[in-house]
Enzyme design. Structure first.
Site, PDB file in Angstrom:
ATOM      1  CG  HIS A 218      -1.923   0.949   1.401  1.00  0.00           C
ATOM      2  ND1 HIS A 218      -1.695   2.235   1.826  1.00  0.00           N
ATOM      3  CD2 HIS A 218      -3.253   0.862   1.178  1.00  0.00           C
ATOM      4  CE1 HIS A 218      -2.851   2.889   1.862  1.00  0.00           C
ATOM      5  NE2 HIS A 218      -3.812   2.077   1.472  1.00  0.00           N
TER       6      HIS A 218
ATOM      7  CG  ASP B 240       0.411  -2.760   6.163  1.00  0.00           C
ATOM      8  OD1 ASP B 240      -0.554  -2.893   6.946  1.00  0.00           O
ATOM      9  OD2 ASP B 240       0.350  -2.075   5.125  1.00  0.00           O
TER      10      ASP B 240
ATOM     11  CD  GLN C  25      -7.014  -4.623   3.932  1.00  0.00           C
ATOM     12  OE1 GLN C  25      -7.979  -5.347   4.187  1.00  0.00           O
ATOM     13  NE2 GLN C  25      -7.167  -3.343   3.624  1.00  0.00           N
TER      14      GLN C  25
ATOM     15  CE  LYS D 199      -7.217  -0.146   6.164  1.00  0.00           C
ATOM     16  NZ  LYS D 199      -8.020   0.348   5.044  1.00  0.00           N
TER      17      LYS D 199
ATOM     18  CB  CYS E  28      -3.640   3.286  -1.596  1.00  0.00           C
ATOM     19  SG  CYS E  28      -4.783   4.612  -1.275  1.00  0.00           S
TER      20      CYS E  28
HETATM   21  N1  PLP Z   1      -1.880  -0.955   4.548  1.00  0.00           N
HETATM   22  C1  PLP Z   1      -2.813  -1.680   3.941  1.00  0.00           C
HETATM   23  C2  PLP Z   1      -2.491  -3.063   3.463  1.00  0.00           C
HETATM   24  C3  PLP Z   1      -4.093  -1.144   3.746  1.00  0.00           C
HETATM   25  O1  PLP Z   1      -5.018  -1.871   3.110  1.00  0.00           O
HETATM   26  C4  PLP Z   1      -4.368   0.162   4.200  1.00  0.00           C
HETATM   27  C5  PLP Z   1      -5.678   0.786   3.958  1.00  0.00           C
HETATM   28  O2  PLP Z   1      -6.379   0.480   3.017  1.00  0.00           O
HETATM   29  C6  PLP Z   1      -3.354   0.867   4.850  1.00  0.00           C
HETATM   30  C7  PLP Z   1      -2.135   0.272   5.005  1.00  0.00           C
HETATM   31  C8  PLP Z   1      -3.577   2.247   5.374  1.00  0.00           C
HETATM   32  O3  PLP Z   1      -4.469   2.236   6.456  1.00  0.00           O
HETATM   33  P1  PLP Z   1      -4.976   3.595   7.098  1.00  0.00           P
HETATM   34  O4  PLP Z   1      -5.506   4.431   5.979  1.00  0.00           O
HETATM   35  O5  PLP Z   1      -6.035   3.166   8.061  1.00  0.00           O
HETATM   36  O6  PLP Z   1      -3.817   4.241   7.783  1.00  0.00           O
END
Ligand code: PLP
Length: 403
Positions: free
Chosen positions: A121, A198, A201, A224, A362
């Site tokens: 992401h 990370d 998900q 999430k 993203c």
């Molecule tokens: N990392 C992953 C794999 C994500 O899917 C997302 C959000 O879609 C993020 C990071 C970023 O999360 P946040 O916008 O809640 O900081």
């Protein structure tokens, strides 16, 4: 799992969109909130609210107790060793930025390297690029195959004496791939390099145990995982967090301030400048209680069944292209149908009451690797059903006929 009972816990699921029952398949972006989470937030505002830490009065002490109990709840949920390892942030993005700043300041010098992957992401790409500009470090990328799996042999070849950190996603928000995180971390450790996971998900969908993984750092967002917006977590091994400097300065993170010299608070407060979102952390703890009561193994099995059904049904549609065919996959399905633009598909499905996400999610470098601009993405949560997948499939077929 009693799905109807679970659905009843989420008031929004009974609403209509354009006169059609809502089918909410945008859980990868954010999840809906059960009544118990919203109630806990309202209750705290109505009966406990006061700023936390250092307050001598009754309400401040109660609010502090709730906030610190939430930290303990998070610790238990991910099986960290100590609450000193649980730093509250605004979310995954802020957690990674915090680490990129603090780790970059303390541990990296020009020429050093960080390894990330093709399927990250933007929030696990751009903070490292900012660090690269600030500190002259470089970023190396683990490639993927056409099924959407990381190429582990290539990964091992990326290590050099200058590699200082590996930062990879546990479950891809586009491909659904569940990366072999234990192996990825073990390889990093063989090279004496720590690893950031990370888990944005994965946390909502499967059991995540930081000790079992041996993760050095792990990040996720409350929103999430059926919790509120604006709160997230940075887990870090105490031995690492101890070595890192603060990210932001201000109240809460200090021990003593004078104009000559400031000393910093102990862990985890050293990384928590300013008034924390103590109401949000209560909501997060409630959300973790909620899914723990259902059972993470039950959730994983239910969603896996749902995803398999979704994949099988979607593949019946002529012209269907699915992106991400890894055998180990989470409850995210990205697709395109014929020449229909993802944006058109998403807009027309919306008119049928079906909420999906469209675009690059993203993850533009991943889109470049796949040779596309974007996809339609259906992502499932604990309250979704096979009947809803049928509604999606019928919807896609209707849209396809229009083109
Ligand atoms: N990392 C992953 C794999 C994500 O899917 C997302 C959000 O879609 C993020 C990071 C970023 O999360 P946040 O916008 O809640 O900081």
């Amino acid at each position: 799992m009693d799905i109807q009972k679970i659905r009843n816990d989420f008031p929004i699921l009974s609403r209509e969109v354009y006169g059609k029952p809502l089918v909410y398949f945008d859980n990868g972006a954010t999840t809906q909130k059960p009544r118990c989470v919203v109630d806990a937030i309202v209750d705290e505002y109505y009966s406990v609210n006061a700023n936390v830490h250092r307050g001598v009065h009754f309400l401040s002490q109660k609010a502090t107790e709730l906030h610190e109990a939430s930290r303990e709840r998070v610790r238990e949920f991910i099986n960290a060793r100590s609450t000193n390892e649980i730093v509250f942030t605004r979310g995954t993005t802020e957690s990674i930025n915090l680490l990129a700043y603090s780790f970059g300041e303390a541990m990296m010098k020009p020429g050093d390297e960080v390894i990330i992957s093709t399927m990250e992401h933007h929030s696990n790409i751009v903070p490292w690029q900012l660090l690269a500009e600030r500190k002259g470090i470089s970023i190396k990328i683990i490639p993927i195959n056409d099924q959407g799996e990381l190429l582990l042999d290539d990964y091992e070849k990326l290590f050099t004496a200058k590699t200082k950190l590996v930062s990879v996603v546990h479950v891809s928000n586009v491909l659904g791939t569940v990366n072999p995180i234990n192996k990825i971390i073990a390889v990093a450790h063989q090279h004496g390099v720590p690893c950031l996971v990370d888990a944005a998900q994965s946390i909502p969908h499967m059991k995540v145990d930081v000790q079992e993984m041996d993760a050095d750092f792990l990040v996720f967002s409350a929103h999430k995982v059926y919790g509120p917006t604006g709160v997230g977590v940075l887990y870090g091994k105490e031995s690492w967090l101890d070595k890192l400097p603060p990210y932001q300065g201000g109240g809460e993170m200090i021990q003593h301030v004078s104009f000559e010299k400031t000393t910093f608070n102990e862990l985890p407060f050293k990384f928590e400048a300013g008034t924390p979102d103590y109401i949000g952390t209560t909501g997060l703890a409630k959300a973790l209680d909620y899914i723990s009561n259902i059972g993470m193994d039950q959730i994983a099995a239910y969603e896996q069944d749902l995803t398999e059904y979704g994949l099988q049904r979607l593949k019946e549609i002529p012209g269907m292209r699915i992106f991400g065919e890894a055998p180990e996959r989470g409850s995210v399905i990205s697709f395109l149908v014929g020449n229909i633009h993802h944006f058109d598909m998403g807009t027309l499905l919306d008119r049928l009451g079906i909420a999906v996400r469209t675009g690059h999610h993203c993850a533009q470098p991943l889109m470049q690797r796949l040779g596309i601009e974007g996809t339609v993405r259906a992502s499932f949560g604990i309250y979704n059903t096979k009947e809803e997948i049928d509604v999606l499939v019928n919807g896609i077929q209707r849209v396809s006929k229009m083109f």
